[in-house]
Each structure stands twice: as C-alpha cells, then as structure tokens.
Scaffold this active site. Structure first.
Site, PDB file in Angstrom:
ATOM      1  N   ARG A  52       0.849  -1.202   0.000  1.00  0.00           N
ATOM      2  CA  ARG A  52       0.000   0.000   0.000  1.00  0.00           C
ATOM      3  C   ARG A  52       0.882   1.248   0.000  1.00  0.00           C
ATOM      4  O   ARG A  52       0.586   2.234  -0.647  1.00  0.00           O
ATOM      5  CB  ARG A  52      -0.940   0.001   1.228  1.00  0.00           C
ATOM      6  CG  ARG A  52      -1.593   1.354   1.486  1.00  0.00           C
ATOM      7  CD  ARG A  52      -2.825   1.314   2.378  1.00  0.00           C
ATOM      8  NE  ARG A  52      -2.692   0.456   3.520  1.00  0.00           N
ATOM      9  CZ  ARG A  52      -1.941   0.704   4.615  1.00  0.00           C
ATOM     10  NH1 ARG A  52      -1.273   1.838   4.698  1.00  0.00           N
ATOM     11  NH2 ARG A  52      -1.881  -0.148   5.607  1.00  0.00           N
ATOM     12  N   TYR A 104     -16.711  18.102 -14.282  1.00  0.00           N
ATOM     13  CA  TYR A 104     -17.266  16.747 -14.172  1.00  0.00           C
ATOM     14  C   TYR A 104     -18.230  16.709 -12.971  1.00  0.00           C
ATOM     15  O   TYR A 104     -17.884  17.184 -11.872  1.00  0.00           O
ATOM     16  CB  TYR A 104     -16.136  15.730 -13.999  1.00  0.00           C
ATOM     17  CG  TYR A 104     -16.640  14.342 -13.710  1.00  0.00           C
ATOM     18  CD1 TYR A 104     -17.567  13.731 -14.550  1.00  0.00           C
ATOM     19  CD2 TYR A 104     -16.220  13.637 -12.585  1.00  0.00           C
ATOM     20  CE1 TYR A 104     -18.053  12.457 -14.275  1.00  0.00           C
ATOM     21  CE2 TYR A 104     -16.687  12.367 -12.305  1.00  0.00           C
ATOM     22  CZ  TYR A 104     -17.611  11.788 -13.158  1.00  0.00           C
ATOM     23  OH  TYR A 104     -18.096  10.537 -12.882  1.00  0.00           O
ATOM     24  N   ASP A 177      -7.459  20.018 -13.265  1.00  0.00           N
ATOM     25  CA  ASP A 177      -7.826  18.679 -13.735  1.00  0.00           C
ATOM     26  C   ASP A 177      -7.452  18.626 -15.213  1.00  0.00           C
ATOM     27  O   ASP A 177      -8.090  19.265 -16.058  1.00  0.00           O
ATOM     28  CB  ASP A 177      -9.328  18.449 -13.511  1.00  0.00           C
ATOM     29  CG  ASP A 177      -9.756  17.033 -13.875  1.00  0.00           C
ATOM     30  OD1 ASP A 177      -9.131  16.434 -14.773  1.00  0.00           O
ATOM     31  OD2 ASP A 177     -10.727  16.531 -13.278  1.00  0.00           O
ATOM     32  N   LYS A 202      -9.079   7.723 -18.345  1.00  0.00           N
ATOM     33  CA  LYS A 202      -9.380   8.305 -19.653  1.00  0.00           C
ATOM     34  C   LYS A 202      -8.162   8.178 -20.570  1.00  0.00           C
ATOM     35  O   LYS A 202      -7.702   7.079 -20.828  1.00  0.00           O
ATOM     36  CB  LYS A 202      -9.864   9.733 -19.453  1.00  0.00           C
ATOM     37  CG  LYS A 202     -10.946   9.864 -18.364  1.00  0.00           C
ATOM     38  CD  LYS A 202     -12.182   9.047 -18.691  1.00  0.00           C
ATOM     39  CE  LYS A 202     -13.368   9.215 -17.785  1.00  0.00           C
ATOM     40  NZ  LYS A 202     -13.237   8.961 -16.373  1.00  0.00           N
TER      41      LYS A 202
HETATM   42  O1  P1T Z   1     -14.039   8.114 -13.010  1.00  0.00           O
HETATM   43  P1  P1T Z   1     -12.785   8.493 -12.278  1.00  0.00           P
HETATM   44  O2  P1T Z   1     -11.553   7.810 -12.784  1.00  0.00           O
HETATM   45  O3  P1T Z   1     -12.936   8.380 -10.796  1.00  0.00           O
HETATM   46  O4  P1T Z   1     -12.504  10.036 -12.618  1.00  0.00           O
HETATM   47  C1  P1T Z   1     -13.386  11.073 -12.301  1.00  0.00           C
HETATM   48  C2  P1T Z   1     -13.218  12.216 -13.284  1.00  0.00           C
HETATM   49  C3  P1T Z   1     -12.409  13.285 -12.923  1.00  0.00           C
HETATM   50  N1  P1T Z   1     -12.217  14.340 -13.755  1.00  0.00           N
HETATM   51  C4  P1T Z   1     -12.788  14.389 -14.973  1.00  0.00           C
HETATM   52  C5  P1T Z   1     -12.558  15.558 -15.861  1.00  0.00           C
HETATM   53  C6  P1T Z   1     -13.602  13.322 -15.402  1.00  0.00           C
HETATM   54  O5  P1T Z   1     -14.140  13.405 -16.621  1.00  0.00           O
HETATM   55  C7  P1T Z   1     -13.822  12.215 -14.538  1.00  0.00           C
HETATM   56  C8  P1T Z   1     -14.704  11.072 -14.929  1.00  0.00           C
HETATM   57  N2  P1T Z   1     -15.555  11.367 -16.013  1.00  0.00           N
HETATM   58  C9  P1T Z   1     -16.443  10.500 -16.576  1.00  0.00           C
HETATM   59  C10 P1T Z   1     -16.617   9.229 -16.163  1.00  0.00           C
HETATM   60  C11 P1T Z   1     -17.207  11.033 -17.718  1.00  0.00           C
HETATM   61  O6  P1T Z   1     -17.786  10.241 -18.494  1.00  0.00           O
HETATM   62  O7  P1T Z   1     -17.218  12.260 -17.884  1.00  0.00           O
END
Ligand code: P1T
Length: 384
Positions: A52, A104, A177, A202
């Site tokens: 961890r 988001y 972000d 992503k």
């Molecule tokens: O889904 P996760 O890996 O926990 O990430 C969250 C997140 C954070 N910042 C941005 C700009 C994001 O687009 C996302 C997640 N977004 C999607 C799942 C979506 O379809 O927009």
C-alpha cells in the site's frame, strides 16, 4: 544526447521510470504482485516495505507520468475521484474552495456533497474565464481554485496562467484537472498551477480497461503530505492497474495526435450540419475560447460536444441511433463514445449552477477511421 539535454515527451513516455528490469533484463516493467518485501534488518530494505505504501510497478508508473507533467512528484490512485479526494484532504476545516461552474459532475458532487457538509470546506462556483466573477466571490479564507480545462462537457477553456496569477496574489493554490487535455496537449504546472489531477481512466490509460487517478506536483512539502495521505487513506491502484496505465501512457502522444485530427474533422462536419445548432470544440476559430486554447494547448483535444436542433428528444434519438459511437459514459479511449451529459455523466449536478443543457451530446472521438465515424453520426442524425 548530452547529459543535461531534456528528452522529448515521446521518449519519456516510453522510458521514464522504466529501465530494463535489473534482475532479468526484461524490457517491460514487471507486474510486481508482492504485498510485502523482505527486510535484511529492521528498517533496512531496498525501498519497498508494504505494497500500500509503495510497489515497484506503481513507482515506475508514478515516475513516468510525473515526468510527462514536468512534476517532481507523482502519486497514483485507485480512481480519479480518489485522487481528487486526496487533494481535498490537503485543506484545513473552513477553507473556501472555488470550482469552475462547468466540471465533471462527480467532482462537484465530491466537493459539495461529501466534503462541504462535513465542514472540510465551503464551496463556490463561477465561470473561471471571468476573473471579475472570481474576484467577486473571493473570501479571506479562499485557499483553493479548482480548474478543469477544457471543461466537461461544455469544452470551455480556462486561462490557467491568468487564474494562477490571481490566486497566488491572493494566497490560494490552483489545481488543474488535466484529464481532457493530457500532459501531451497542456502542461498546467509550467503555466503556474500548483497541482495537477487526472482521471487516468481516460486518455492516460487510453483503452477503457483500467480505472485510475493521478496527482502531480512540484512542491516537496506538499508532496510529502500527499504521499502521507495516499498511504494513510489507502486508495491505491493495484499493480495490474498500474501496469495497464503505464502501458497506455507509452502511446499517449500518438493517440492524442489521432484523437485531435479526428475530432477536427468531426467538429467541422458537425458545424456544417443542419441538425446541429452549436458545436463546442476549442479548435474551431469561432469557439469563444479559441485564442486561449491556441496559446495554452498544443492541439485541441479529442472531445467534441454539440447541441441538437429539436431539443432533448432529438439528442436522445441520435445517442440511440449511432452504431460505431457506442452509447456509454467515460471518454479518452481508442474507441469512440457518445453520451447525453444531462442524463448520464452530469445527472448529479441537475438543479445546480453546473446543470448542462439537455439538447447536448458529448463525443469522445476515438482513433478509428474518421470517415467511418462521420458516416455513423450522419446516419444517426438522419434517423428522425
Ligand atoms: O471516473 P474516475 O476515474 O474516478 O474520474 C473522475 C473524473 C475526474 N475528472 C474528470 C474531468 C472526469 O471526466 C472524470 C470522470 N468522467 C467520466 C466518467 C465522464 O464520463 O465524464
């Protein structure tokens, strides 16, 4: 190459943190599954104690993405939300946070519905392209400005350097972000941001097969605290997740080039289509933030949003009728996706200042043949 000469982004993506395995010579970073590591004497070890806290596959991945962001420190998390949560935990109770009013939905939910009710922070939202609006809601206790750029899903572009200069003058930190742009297209730390966060789910991963998050920064003291939080809270990715994300990152530059090129064609053709009232892609000369985007980004990204003539019903019908564009949440992978933000990714911000129009569709333009992609959209917009 002379010693001090910086290596290119593409070279670092393939090699940073990833020398051949010292034991076997393996050219691919091994997936190191051990949860614990032998110590020669109490406290005498080779850099790893408990998985961890640190794991060799994760270390390689963290070193690579930190390098790509031009950061001294990188931290991998089990999801983008876990990465964001760790950053929020840097705050002290009562600190005021300003988030862009297009972000988001899950980011807003984390700030407004997880942390604000427990007193970790108080929250305001505004259009961060408007420094007068930011100034108007600034408080003595404002400590953090949370920028997403380009924004999800309206594809607005915030001037990172301008917001960072304002925030720093007023004693606050700036988080960016960088999920939509990726470090290939945009370098927030070089533009003055203090912390970069990612949903590695992503473009970094790039293949819709791993959920992950990332935090990068330069400040040593803050990094020490973030590393403490990563270990103490424990939302770490598995070694296999780290392997997949690192494998994805190697081709980031190549993929982004194709995402951007395909997105340009799709955006231009949508703009000329009579079933479309507005196309949101910062590469279009008519886009409100085209000038800022041209200055702070290498290219304009693979995300395209558009509004449908005929309102929500028309938008839902297009989303149903595409075949190659898969109707699904998420983004940033090799395959093209379509979604309806108001009912899907941004349903959690309905009724807030972050609500999105219901005639909006969001495309994650993949790396397929662009004429196939266009034919698919075109036929879907004819089914009415
Ligand atoms: O889904 P996760 O890996 O926990 O990430 C969250 C997140 C954070 N910042 C941005 C700009 C994001 O687009 C996302 C997640 N977004 C999607 C799942 C979506 O379809 O927009």
């Amino acid at each position: 190459m002379s010693d001090g000469e910086a290596q290119s982004f593409e070279t670092r993506a393939v090699h940073a943190g990833q020398p051949p395995d010292p034991t076997t010579g393996a050219v691919v970073t091994p997936i190191s599954l051990a949860t614990t590591f032998a110590q020669e004497a109490v406290g005498k070890h080779r850099g790893f104690e408990y998985a961890r806290t640190g794991n060799p596959t994760r270390s390689a991945y963290e070193a690579c993405v930190a390098s790509l962001e031009g950061a001294a420190h990188g931290f991998a998390f089990a999801s983008g939300m876990a990465a964001e949560d760790a950053v929020v935990r840097l705050l002290a109770p009562g600190d005021h946070v300003v988030v862009g009013n297009d972000a988001y939905g899950g980011t807003y939910r984390l700030l407004a519905r997880v942390h604000e009710p427990t007193g970790t922070l108080s929250l305001s939202a505004c259009d961060l392209r408007d420094l007068a609006a930011l100034d108007a809601l600034w408080r003595p206790e404002t400590r953090l400005v949370w920028i997403e750029t380009p924004t999800n899903p309206m594809l607005r572009v915030v001037d990172i350097a301008a917001v960072a200069a304002f925030a720093h003058d007023h004693g606050a930190l700036v988080v960016v972000d960088n999920t939509f742009a990726t470090p290939y297209l945009q370098q927030p730390l070089a533009l003055g941001a203090d912390i970069v966060v990612h949903s590695a789910t992503k473009y970094l991963g790039g293949h819709s097969d791993v959920v992950g998050g990332f935090v990068a920064m330069n400040d040593d003291e803050r990094a020490e605290r973030l590393g403490f939080l990563q270990n103490a809270v424990g939302a770490v990715p598995s070694p296999f997740d780290c392997y997949l994300a690192l494998r994805g990152v190697k081709t980031l530059a190549l993929r982004m080039e194709r995402h951007c090129a395909n997105a340009r064609v799709i955006a231009e053709r949508l703009a000329a289509h009579d079933a479309v009232t507005e196309v949101l892609w910062p590469g279009l000369v008519g886009h409100a933030d085209h000038e800022v985007a041209s200055r702070q980004m290498r290219n304009f990204g693979g995300m395209v949003s558009f509004r449908c003539a005929g309102g929500e019903a028309a938008a839902l019908e297009v989303a149903r009728a595409t075949r190659l564009f898969t109707l699904a949440e998420s983004l940033g992978a090799v395959e093209s996706l379509i979604e309806h933000p108001a009912r899907m990714t941004h349903a959690s911000v309905t009724g807030t200042t972050l609500e999105v129009p219901n005639d909006l569709l969001r495309l994650s333009v993949g790396i397929e043949g662009v004429d196939d992609l266009w034919r698919d959209l075109d036929q879907a917009m004819r089914v009415r």
